[in-house]
Design a protein around this motif. Structure first.
Motif, PDB file in Angstrom:
ATOM      1  N   ALA A  32      11.581   2.607   8.139  1.00 34.76           N
ATOM      2  CA  ALA A  32      11.527   1.728   6.478  1.00 34.76           C
ATOM      3  C   ALA A  32      11.115   3.524   5.550  1.00 34.76           C
ATOM      4  O   ALA A  32      12.136   2.566   5.079  1.00 34.76           O
ATOM      5  CB  ALA A  32       9.905   0.386   6.715  1.00 34.76           C
ATOM      6  N   ASP A  33      10.239   3.837   5.782  1.00 38.02           N
ATOM      7  CA  ASP A  33      11.219   5.026   4.691  1.00 38.02           C
ATOM      8  C   ASP A  33      12.858   5.250   4.538  1.00 38.02           C
ATOM      9  O   ASP A  33      12.606   5.393   3.658  1.00 38.02           O
ATOM     10  CB  ASP A  33      10.029   5.938   4.401  1.00 38.02           C
TER      11      ASP A  33
ATOM     12  N   ARG B 141       7.099   3.302  10.539  1.00 34.48           N
ATOM     13  CA  ARG B 141       6.810   3.444   8.672  1.00 34.48           C
ATOM     14  C   ARG B 141       7.749   4.974   8.984  1.00 34.48           C
ATOM     15  O   ARG B 141       8.653   4.368   7.565  1.00 34.48           O
ATOM     16  CB  ARG B 141       5.600   4.563   8.982  1.00 34.48           C
TER      17      ARG B 141
ATOM     18  N   VAL C   7      12.501  -5.661   5.069  1.00 33.63           N
ATOM     19  CA  VAL C   7      13.297  -4.294   5.269  1.00 33.63           C
ATOM     20  C   VAL C   7      14.879  -4.387   5.153  1.00 33.63           C
ATOM     21  O   VAL C   7      15.956  -3.877   4.409  1.00 33.63           O
ATOM     22  CB  VAL C   7      12.749  -2.713   5.610  1.00 33.63           C
ATOM     23  N   GLU C   8      14.925  -4.142   6.934  1.00 38.91           N
ATOM     24  CA  GLU C   8      16.516  -3.980   6.779  1.00 38.91           C
ATOM     25  C   GLU C   8      17.521  -4.789   6.410  1.00 38.91           C
ATOM     26  O   GLU C   8      18.658  -4.445   5.553  1.00 38.91           O
ATOM     27  CB  GLU C   8      17.295  -3.976   8.581  1.00 38.91           C
TER      28      GLU C   8
ATOM     29  N   GLY D  53      10.131  -4.906   9.448  1.00 43.26           N
ATOM     30  CA  GLY D  53      10.889  -4.266   9.109  1.00 43.26           C
ATOM     31  C   GLY D  53      12.199  -5.173   9.098  1.00 43.26           C
ATOM     32  O   GLY D  53      13.420  -4.314   8.794  1.00 43.26           O
TER      33      GLY D  53
ATOM     34  N   ALA E  31      12.886  -4.828  -0.818  1.00 44.44           N
ATOM     35  CA  ALA E  31      13.095  -4.436   0.719  1.00 44.44           C
ATOM     36  C   ALA E  31      11.560  -3.258   0.052  1.00 44.44           C
ATOM     37  O   ALA E  31      11.205  -2.816   0.774  1.00 44.44           O
ATOM     38  CB  ALA E  31      14.154  -3.173   0.247  1.00 44.44           C
TER      39      ALA E  31
ATOM     40  N   ARG F 288       8.454  -2.301   2.502  1.00 46.68           N
ATOM     41  CA  ARG F 288       8.411  -1.419   2.805  1.00 46.68           C
ATOM     42  C   ARG F 288       6.782  -1.101   3.131  1.00 46.68           C
ATOM     43  O   ARG F 288       6.415  -0.614   3.772  1.00 46.68           O
ATOM     44  CB  ARG F 288       9.230  -0.401   2.602  1.00 46.68           C
TER      45      ARG F 288
ATOM     46  N   LEU G   7       4.055  -2.899   4.778  1.00 43.96           N
ATOM     47  CA  LEU G   7       5.035  -2.355   6.566  1.00 43.96           C
ATOM     48  C   LEU G   7       4.220  -1.132   6.501  1.00 43.96           C
ATOM     49  O   LEU G   7       3.135  -0.584   7.209  1.00 43.96           O
ATOM     50  CB  LEU G   7       6.303  -2.314   6.137  1.00 43.96           C
TER      51      LEU G   7
END
Length: 899
Positions: free
Chosen positions: A751-752, A748, A712-713, A709, A724, A728, A731
């Protein structure tokens, strides 16, 4: 140490006596105080304790002292302290009353755990202080028996508003890790002027200035040394004690010299007094008579200033006892023990009699060994595991038959491990294996060796565990699976630093016997995870968790605590960790509670309850001093990262260094995750990306999906779209195996949303996290959604997300994220005001816990049992809580407390 007549106080101790007098004033004012006097032998600590007791007017005083020959007798010191207070025993809650009665041998019952006894002693002291303040004095704490040290240290860390003073005196250098962290007062040598004044009291008349200066310099102002080493000083030529070694060693040598000069009968009587630790004069005279020694023999020892024999035996100083004991010939020491055993009542004090008989024996003696084994059983029944181990080790040494000797040694090894002394077990197990072959005994050896290996080398050494597991396959298949699980656990701890350990551990476990008990199910799930990946292992993790009752199996908590996060079960994360702590507290499971507290604190971090998490981390750290190896320091690193304060980089850096040097690669994953959180919180996305990529390079159980997480950010904010998207996808694949929990769906969707820049996913993330019990992820989802809205120039809508995020972060104490949310709010045109603390926010973490428990209908004794506080302290806190909540009674708590 002589008192200065002109002041009525102790010579040269104005600073120390002022501190003690202030302590007494505080206790008379309704507060509790704890103090450890630290100093070398002879520095005057006992004199300061006498000053304290003498000035404790209008207070009760109870005293005890550690005695070196009695360090192996369980509860010796704490029982002496509590004896005058036992008339109040019936005021304690029944479980505590039963535990204390059992520990002291007043009644029979199941073996009590140390924490329950500690709570009972805390309650007993609090009850005694209801009538008038209580002063508890503990001298020579370095020689307390293990259980007394554990219990008194526990009490010291829990005293608050009971009007109790607990003052220890202990030698330096500190060898008592349990007392570390308590308030201390260093007692050094006297200032030069006072040292000269004291020297003048024992060397009156003219004294050569150079001799005087040498004596003062060599003794470093130590009062006992000034008094004792100057006895033989010549006013012109000084004294003959060599200026080498410690002051304590030189003083003890001086006492030994005086003891050697005594007549033989006087030396033997002094030795008997030293070996008999209670100071029981009738018992001493009876032993002397048995030895053929007349009471007149005491005169020479008294004239030499070594001992006073009145209503009790009182040595000039504990070093006299040490000198008498250490200087005795083995045969003389055995004779004294034999005499004391003969005159000790076998019905009233069977354990001390057995102890004396054990040290009186020369060579094998089954009768004595049997008595010692019986004493070990009674010690175990009272919860005295260290004492039981000592009895069993001596019993084994005296057991003539090889088989029973090996059995008793194995029992001693089990007791040593249970007492927290894992390092002493391997040598005992080696002695067991010298006995005749026996499959059942060998299974016990292998099982115990595996448990010790996991305790001592978890995260570093997998091969010893695998070897033990293989040997156990034929002897005990269930134990073999438990040991294979420990080996896999050690490999998980080793992580990226373990090389091929995980594969080897899994391969060996897969070839071993399968089973449906909790350990067998968990082992099977981990084999699937290692060989086939998380997507396939997810359902197996859930089945394994279902096989482990949430309110049991504390030994498996290290794994179940990880697996509930692997399956994204937010409800189980909070409920299981809460139940584990409750079970550990109720059982007084001293060795298991630190781990339970650590996992619970991690759950509280994600629930946004930072202050409570910090309190549990502190408690786990303090308890770990008692239990031995500390739990993984993961929670403290994660909490510091989310708080975003200035201490976080140093703490995380220390964790990284310790993990590398200790070979615990799993903690490197935690450190990387913590760094990613810290940098994301401050908006330093490039640094967060680097930390998260490093942490995510290895699949550390539980840690990887937390890290994904952050990755991704950080990657999205850094413009690293490909990284990323890969993070994602990884994850999302893991979240799909979780069975649709709010935590999984929220992770989820978030992340999307970040990768696809999709508003609908942001909304779903906020909704899903809001439906969970985890306030921290919800606040972060609102922050990210608010940032997206603000960049879309939808300022009013952005404020609707950023404002609650900002308030939530501030309430939690997540200062880095709060500042980030505040900057975004300001960019929307809103003036960010500093939070005005409401009445609930003014409460401490402990007050919040008490308020919630009281609101749920718990009584003060019940709250005290949960939080390890005395009922009086609970009531004191409630009196402070009511005004903070704007209420006046307990009935109003339910409406006032925000759950």
């Amino acid at each position: 140490m002589p008192r200065a007549v002109e002041t009525g106080g102790l010579l040269g101790r104005g600073r120390e006596t002022e501190r003690l007098d202030r302590l007494l004033r505080d206790v008379r004012g309704g507060q509790s105080r704890v103090l450890v006097l630290r100093g070398e032998a002879g520095a005057g600590k006992s004199a300061l304790l006498d000053h304290l007791a003498g000035h404790a007017t209008a207070a009760q005083v109870v005293r005890t002292a550690g005695v070196e020959p009695e360090t192996e007798l369980a509860y010796s010191a704490v029982q002496q302290l509590c004896a005058p207070l036992l008339t109040r025993l019936d005021r304690l809650p029944e479980p505590q009353r039963a535990a204390l009665s059992t520990a002291f041998g007043l009644s029979a019952g199941p073996p009590p755990e140390a924490l329950v006894i500690g709570l009972a002693v805390l309650g007993l002291l609090a009850e005694a202080a209801v009538d008038r303040p209580l002063v508890v004095v503990v001298d020579d704490a370095q020689w307390l028996d293990r259980m007394s040290e554990v219990i008194l240290t526990f009490v010291a860390r829990r005293l608050d508003a009971e009007s109790v003073a607990l003052v220890f005196a202990a030698r330096t250098p500190a060898g008592d890790a349990l007392l570390t962290g308590l308030p201390e007062l260093q007692v050094d040598g006297l200032p030069e002027a006072d040292a000269r004044a004291l020297l003048a009291t024992v060397l009156p008349g003219l004294l050569d200035a150079r001799v005087r200066d040498r004596i003062v310099a060599e003794t470093r102002g130590n009062p006992l040394a000034l008094l004792e080493l100057s006895r033989e000083a010549d006013p012109a030529f000084g004294y003959g004690i060599p200026a080498t070694g410690s002051v304590a060693g030189r003083v003890e040598a001086e006492f030994a010299r005086r003891i050697v000069a005594l007549p033989a009968a006087s030396r033997t009587l002094l030795l008997a007094a030293a070996v008999e630790p209670v100071g029981d004069v009738p018992l001493l005279w009876a032993a002397a008579d048995h030895l053929g020694i007349s009471p007149d023999a005491a005169a020479a020892a008294e004239a030499a200033g070594l001992v006073e024999i009145g209503a009790r035996v009182r040595f000039r100083h504990p070093l006299v006892r040490s000198a008498a004991w250490r200087g005795a010939e083995p045969a003389e020491l055995r004779a004294v023990h034999r005499a004391l055993a003969e005159v000790t009542d076998a019905d009233r004090d069977p354990d001390r009699r057995a102890w004396h008989r054990g040290y009186a024996a020369f060579g094998a003696d089954e009768a004595v060994a049997g008595d010692l084994a019986s004493s070990a059983g009674r010690a175990l029944a009272r919860g005295g595991r260290a004492a039981a181990a000592a009895f069993l080790e001596r019993a084994a040494a005296l057991t003539p038959a090889p088989g029973p000797r090996a059995d008793r040694t194995l029992a001693a090894a089990r007791a040593r491990l249970a007492s927290g002394a894992a390092a002493a077990v391997p040598e005992l197990l080696a002695a067991v294996e010298l006995g005749p072959p026996d499959p059942v005994r060998q299974a016990g050896v292998e099982r115990l060796r595996a448990r010790v290996a996991f305790v001592l080398t978890a995260g570093r050494e997998v091969p010893p565990l695998l070897a033990a597991a293989r040997r156990l396959e034929e002897l005990d298949p269930v134990a073999a699976r438990e040991t294979y699980l420990s080996a896999v656990g050690a490999a998980i701890n080793a992580g990226r630093l373990g090389g091929d350990d995980l594969r080897r551990a899994v391969d060996a476990a897969a070839d071993g016997p399968a089973g449906d008990e909790p350990a067998g199910r968990l082992l099977a799930a981990l084999i699937t995870w290692s060989r086939r990946g998380h997507a396939v292992a997810g359902p197996a993790f859930r089945l394994a968790l279902d096989a482990v009752p949430p309110d049991s199996e504390l030994d498996l908590l290290w794994l179940t605590g990880m697996l509930v996060t692997e399956v994204w079960d937010d409800a189980a994360f909070l409920e299981r960790t809460q139940q584990a702590v409750a079970v550990a507290r109720a059982a007084g499971a001293l060795s298991r509670l630190p781990g339970a507290l650590s996992f619970r604190s991690t759950a509280l971090i994600y629930a946004g309850r930072f202050d409570e998490a910090a309190e549990l981390i502190d408690e786990a750290t303090a308890l770990a001093r008692v239990t031995g190896p500390a739990p993984h320091p993961a929670a403290a690193s994660i909490l510091a990262a989310f708080r975003g304060d200035g201490e976080a980089p140093a703490l995380i850096g220390g964790l990284t260094r310790d993990a590398s040097s200790g070979g615990v690669g799993w903690l490197l994953g935690v450190a990387g995750y913590s760094n990613a959180v810290l940098h994301n919180g401050h908006g330093d996305y490039a640094a967060a990306l680097a930390a998260a990529r490093e942490a995510a390079s290895y699949e550390d159980l539980a840690v990887l999906q937390w890290t994904l997480g952050e990755l991704v950010e950080a990657a999205v904010r850094s413009g690293a779209g490909e990284i990323a998207a890969q993070a994602r996808d990884q994850l999302v694949a893991r979240a799909r195996t979780a069975g649709g929990t709010p935590w999984a769906r929220g992770a989820r969707a978030l992340a999307d949303a970040l990768v696809d820049d999709a508003e609908a996913d942001y909304r779903e993330a906020v909704e899903q996290f809001a439906a969970s019990r985890l306030r921290l992820p919800e606040a972060r989802a609102r922050l990210l959604y608010g940032e997206w809205l603000r960049r879309a120039n939808r300022r009013a809508e952005a404020r609707e997300q950023l404002r609650p995020a900002y308030e939530a972060f501030r309430a939690m104490g997540a200062e880095g994220f709060a500042e980030r949310a505040g900057r975004e709010l300001t960019a929307t045109g809103e003036t960010v005001r500093k939070r005005v603390a409401g009445t609930t926010a003014e409460m401490t973490a402990q007050e919040s816990q008490i308020a919630r428990l009281a609101a749920a209908g718990r009584t003060n004794p019940e709250i005290g049992a949960v939080l390890f506080l005395s009922p009086r302290t609970v009531e004191w806190h409630l009196r402070k809580i009511f005004p903070k909540l704007g209420i006046t009674s307990r009935k109003e708590l339910a409406a006032a407390v925000v759950r």
